[in-house]
Design an enzyme around this catalytic site. Structure first.
Site, PDB file in Angstrom:
ATOM      1  N   HIS A   4     -29.166   5.910 -11.035  1.00 55.12           N
ATOM      2  CA  HIS A   4     -28.515   5.932 -12.345  1.00 55.12           C
ATOM      3  C   HIS A   4     -28.355   7.385 -12.807  1.00 55.12           C
ATOM      4  CE1 HIS A   4     -27.557   4.811 -16.476  1.00 55.12           C
ATOM      5  NE2 HIS A   4     -28.442   5.724 -16.877  1.00 55.12           N
ATOM      6  N   TYR A  54       0.824  -1.211   0.000  1.00 53.04           N
ATOM      7  CA  TYR A  54       0.000   0.000   0.000  1.00 53.04           C
ATOM      8  C   TYR A  54       0.857   1.260   0.000  1.00 53.04           C
ATOM      9  CZ  TYR A  54      -4.127  -2.762   1.513  1.00 53.04           C
ATOM     10  OH  TYR A  54      -5.163  -3.646   1.600  1.00 53.04           O
TER      11      TYR A  54
END
Length: 463
Positions: A441, A184
């Protein structure tokens, strides 16, 4: 020597420490918090999560302006990098957040103490300095966190060769940067300097970058980062790194020697449990330096507790915060819990990588039968409008019960999207539950919906 007394004293002002102190004060405890740095927030706020994300955002915008704004019809001429201004923005964000913790302590009546705290006995901590102070308490909570791990043969000078803290404040963009460790921290800070113009070479000892995440996502990430210009070498062991003049010499075991301008050592972190006086109360760590605790976060010494990085497990700020809250709530007699199976993890590269729950390899090794649903970002309208079609959502569900066992995402804003998966899993949701939930959406979250549909092989927008 001045002596003061409180009901609870917290040693360490990082994510575990300052959160524990605030929650304890909310619950009515007379609480003190000790940190050797005059700014609370620990590694995360001062020299970790927050400043690195600030630089990641700034460097991402710089790269977008150079290479992708033209796709939107935005033409920029004479784009210049002002590294000093970028660093100043990062520092101001850190100052704001650390100042915010100071304000919270005042509002919540948490007493702050600054200086190097060390256990004197079971019920007191001495704060070393010109005018030592002894803080006595009924209970002690150790939240001393972690520090960057060293590597034999790598000679850190805190300038040319240094750890993640050093890499947050380079005065100039290195022409060539070697990153030791492809996890990371290495890939995030490597991304910052790669975007700003460094030739970035990653040396990872294991067989792939991101050894702790889902293998499929790690392999996808490898390909993406190579396209971004990273030079990634796996199964590569560093024998030594040293400074010679204004250059660094990195020697690979049984291999080549690399000359570079700077070296970032990012091989993980270790618990910061040395020098805090554990021996004074007869508290022993395990062989790795972690403090063993029971389910209530109490150590082997009565009324001495510990949470966060210094007790092991995932070294994540949010995990430390949740442990801290659970710990002090249990001190107050509350019935509370922390589900270690539902702790999300995020890599803030571009694209982002986010995971929660079991990885596919783990399920295979455990012999758990599962079904998998996948939705590529390329099938998502919002991803297309953002110009971010690269990525995917993967949902793993129990083959018999349909309960969601793991969710893994690589793509734009994956770190925000993983919260839905974590909430669903915390409440024992099935893939059907996610599939039956109406998602707005156009949003990236629709990719989660589509992947859930795909678990049952009834995806609408993907083949």
């Amino acid at each position: 020597m001045k002596t003061v007394r409180h009901e609870l004293v917290v040693l360490g002002g990082g994510p575990a420490g300052y959160v524990a102190a605030i929650r304890a004060a909310q619950l009515g405890f007379d609480t003190a918090c000790i940190d050797e740095n005059p700014r609370f927030g620990g590694t995360c706020v001062r020299v970790g999560c927050i400043p690195s994300k600030a630089l990641l955002e700034s460097s991402h915008l710089y790269e977008e302006a150079k290479h992708r704004f033209s796709n939107h019809g935005l033409k920029i001429q004479g784009l210049d990098l002002d590294l000093a201004a970028m660093m100043d923005r990062k520092d101001k964000i850190v100052d704001t957040l650390t100042g915010g913790i100071d304000m919270l302590f005042k509002k919540k009546n948490v007493k702050p103490y600054f200086g190097r705290g060390k256990l004197r006995d079971v019920n007191s901590i001495i704060i070393e300095g010109d005018e030592p102070v002894v803080v006595e308490a009924d209970r002690v909570l150790l939240c001393t966190g972690s520090v960057p791990a060293s590597l034999p043969g790598v000679e850190e000078d805190g300038d040319r060769i240094g750890n993640s803290t050093t890499a947050l404040s380079y005065p100039t963009v290195p022409e060539r940067l070697v990153v030791i460790g492809g996890g990371y921290i290495g890939m995030e800070l490597g991304s910052v300097w790669n975007r700003l113009g460094s030739e970035t070479i990653v040396l990872e000892a294991t067989s792939r970058i991101f050894p702790g995440i889902d293998a499929e996502l790690a392999n996808l990430a490898h390909r993406v980062f190579k396209k971004q210009g990273f030079k990634i070498h796996t199964e590569t062991f560093v024998q030594s790194a040293r400074v010679e003049g204004d250059k660094c010499i990195v020697k690979i075991k049984d291999g080549d020697t690399i000359t570079c301008d700077r070296v970032l050592l990012a091989t993980g972190r270790r618990p910061a449990t040395d020098g805090i006086g554990l021996e004074a109360i007869g508290l022993e760590t395990d062989r790795y330096g972690f403090i063993p605790v029971n389910e209530d976060f109490e150590t082997s010494v009565e009324n001495v507790f510990s949470t966060g990085d210094c007790i092991g497990g995932a070294m994540l700020a949010h995990k430390a915060m949740e442990e801290a809250i659970v710990c002090v709530e249990r001190m107050a007699g509350m019935k509370t819990h922390l589900n270690y199976d539902v702790i999300p993890a995020i890599v803030y590269t571009h694209p982002e990588i986010a995971s929660v729950g079991k990885m596919e390899d783990e399920l295979k090794e455990a012999g758990v039968e599962y079904r998998k649903g996948v939705c590529p970002f390329g099938a998502n309208g919002r991803a297309r409008t953002l110009g971010e079609p690269e990525g995917r959502v993967k949902i793993l569900a129990d083959a018999k019960t349909d309960r969601v066992l793991g969710v893994h995402i690589i793509g734009a804003r994956a770190g925000d999207m993983i919260a839905e998966a974590a909430a669903a899993m915390e409440y024992g949701a099935s893939s059907e539950d996610i599939a039956r939930t109406c998602h707005a959406h156009p949003t990236l979250a629709e990719a989660m919906h589509e992947a859930a549909l795909d678990v049952d092989k009834r995806a609408i927008h993907t083949v």
